[in-house]
Design a protein around this motif. Structure first.
Motif, short mmCIF file in Angstrom:
data_model
loop_
_atom_site.label_atom_id
_atom_site.label_comp_id
_atom_site.label_asym_id
_atom_site.label_seq_id
_atom_site.Cartn_x
_atom_site.Cartn_y
_atom_site.Cartn_z
N GLY A 150 0.65 -1.20 0.04
CA GLY A 150 -0.13 0.12 0.09
C GLY A 150 1.00 1.19 0.08
N PHE A 151 0.56 2.18 0.91
CA PHE A 151 1.70 3.30 0.99
C PHE A 151 3.03 2.82 1.24
CE2 PHE A 151 3.43 6.51 3.79
CZ PHE A 151 3.39 7.54 2.94
N THR A 152 3.02 1.77 2.24
CA THR A 152 4.11 0.86 2.63
C THR A 152 3.98 -0.51 2.57
OG1 THR A 152 6.07 0.82 3.98
CG2 THR A 152 3.86 1.48 4.85
N HIS A 153 4.76 -0.99 3.26
CA HIS A 153 4.43 -2.65 3.11
C HIS A 153 3.33 -3.17 4.37
CE1 HIS A 153 6.75 -2.93 6.89
NE2 HIS A 153 7.77 -2.24 6.14
N THR A 154 2.85 -4.11 4.04
CA THR A 154 1.76 -4.85 4.87
C THR A 154 2.41 -5.11 6.22
OG1 THR A 154 1.94 -6.90 4.01
CG2 THR A 154 0.25 -5.81 3.07
N GLU A 155 1.47 -5.11 7.38
CA GLU A 155 2.14 -5.52 8.66
C GLU A 155 1.24 -6.46 9.48
OE1 GLU A 155 4.67 -4.90 10.30
OE2 GLU A 155 5.70 -3.12 9.97
N ILE A 156 1.32 -7.78 8.74
CA ILE A 156 0.10 -8.51 9.35
C ILE A 156 0.72 -8.91 10.74
CG2 ILE A 156 -0.16 -9.45 7.04
CD1 ILE A 156 1.34 -12.04 9.18
N GLY A 157 2.00 -8.89 11.07
CA GLY A 157 2.53 -9.28 12.45
C GLY A 157 1.93 -8.72 13.38
N HIS A 158 1.32 -7.46 13.18
CA HIS A 158 0.54 -6.51 14.30
C HIS A 158 -1.01 -6.76 14.07
CE1 HIS A 158 4.34 -4.91 15.57
NE2 HIS A 158 4.75 -4.96 14.32
#
Length: 309
Positions: free
Chosen positions: A159-167
């Protein structure tokens, strides 16, 4: 063809991980010419060691043509951003605001392409490993942190930056698991409950010392299954690949698959319901997915390709 391969520009690949920095030099990802591993310590120490390796390799093997970096995050991986290549608000506080891309571009004097470590690993698994021939899949790493590279329609998704599924948020039963989580930002998010440091803090021993019969693993499988179920419903992938140090415990995979089936309860895409053994799988490239992904990023930089999988 052989002569052309021998004359191909040298590629420098760096998997900048939360535990180790893995360095490789090759003319193509199929044949590594030099490699080294350095612990992720203070930035100046680790970066100096890595720089010395690539300079030595350049003197021994010939000049480096391009470099690819697959980095832990969060990191600005948007080439249009003025901060492209800078590590952002990471729990590894010593590394906040370190500009990896600029450091190596200036010190080595070569073009550099950077993406996340999990995006690099996803790229490698699609080109060379467990996702060959698959256009829609997710690569997850479970180690010092937890992250994912998401490929949809053959393209890495940012998206605007990378995804953060860890959170992503987890359903945690406080009686079953009183551990409040180790994430400095969210406490009991997925990473705070299921990363390697969370295992060690909860049980006072690293996961490598916990036998398969230990209650840690049933709990771990539940959190990872929640993750897989959420990813299944959000992205409907054809496959979920789970790598990283924690997943070297191969006995986790059947536990996760069984729990995912319970959570989906008959509702979900066909690959997840009908073929759980081939839906949630380990990486085919073992622990080198990130390193090979870094080399593929270097190849993309060399040929001016877009960062698609």
């Amino acid at each position: 063809m052989l002569q052309a391969a021998q004359n191909a520009p040298l590629l420098a690949g760096l998997e900048a991980g939360g535990t180790n920095f893995n360095c490789v030099v090759a003319r193509d990802p199929h044949r590594i010419l030099a490699s080294a591993r350095f612990s992720t310590l203070k930035p100046q120490h680790t970066l100096t060691e890595v720089l010395a390796f690539f300079r030595d390799a350049s003197e021994t093997l010939g000049p480096l043509g391009t470099m690819g970096i697959a980095s832990f995050g969060p990191v600005d991986n948007n080439p249009a951003s003025p901060d492209y290549g800078r590590i952002l608000n990471t729990p590894k506080f010593d590394w906040v605001q370190v500009h990896l891309l600029d450091w190596f571009r200036e010190k080595l004097g070569i073009p550099v392409r950077l993406d996340t470590d999990v995006n690099g690993a996803a790229l490698a698994e699609q080109r060379l490993g467990a996702a060959r021939g698959i256009d829609n899949f997710i690569y997850v790493t479970v180690g010092t942190g937890i992250g994912a590279g998401i490929v949809m329609g053959g393209q890495l998704i940012n998206g605007f930056t990378h995804t953060e599924i860890g959170h992503m948020r987890m359903s945690r039963d406080g009686e079953r698991d009183p551990f409040a989580g180790c994430c400095p930002f969210h406490g009991d998010c997925l990473e705070g409950l299921a990363c390697g440091p969370a295992l060690e803090q909860r049980w006072q021993r690293p996961g490598t010392e916990l036998p398969p019969s230990h209650p840690a693993w049933e709990l771990q499988a539940d959190y990872l299954a929640q993750m897989c179920a959420n990813l299944t419903y959000c992205y409907a992938p054809e496959r979920i690949i789970i790598g990283g140090g924690v997943m070297q415990n191969a006995f986790l995979f059947p536990l996760v698959r069984e729990r995912v089936q319970q959570l989906l309860n008959g509702y979900g895409p066909a690959p997840a319901l009908a073929h759980p053994d081939s839906y949630i799988v380990p990486p085919a490239l073992g622990g080198v997915s990130g390193q090979l992904g870094a080399l593929l990023l270097a190849q993309q930089q060399l040929h001016g390709n877009s960062p698609a999988a």
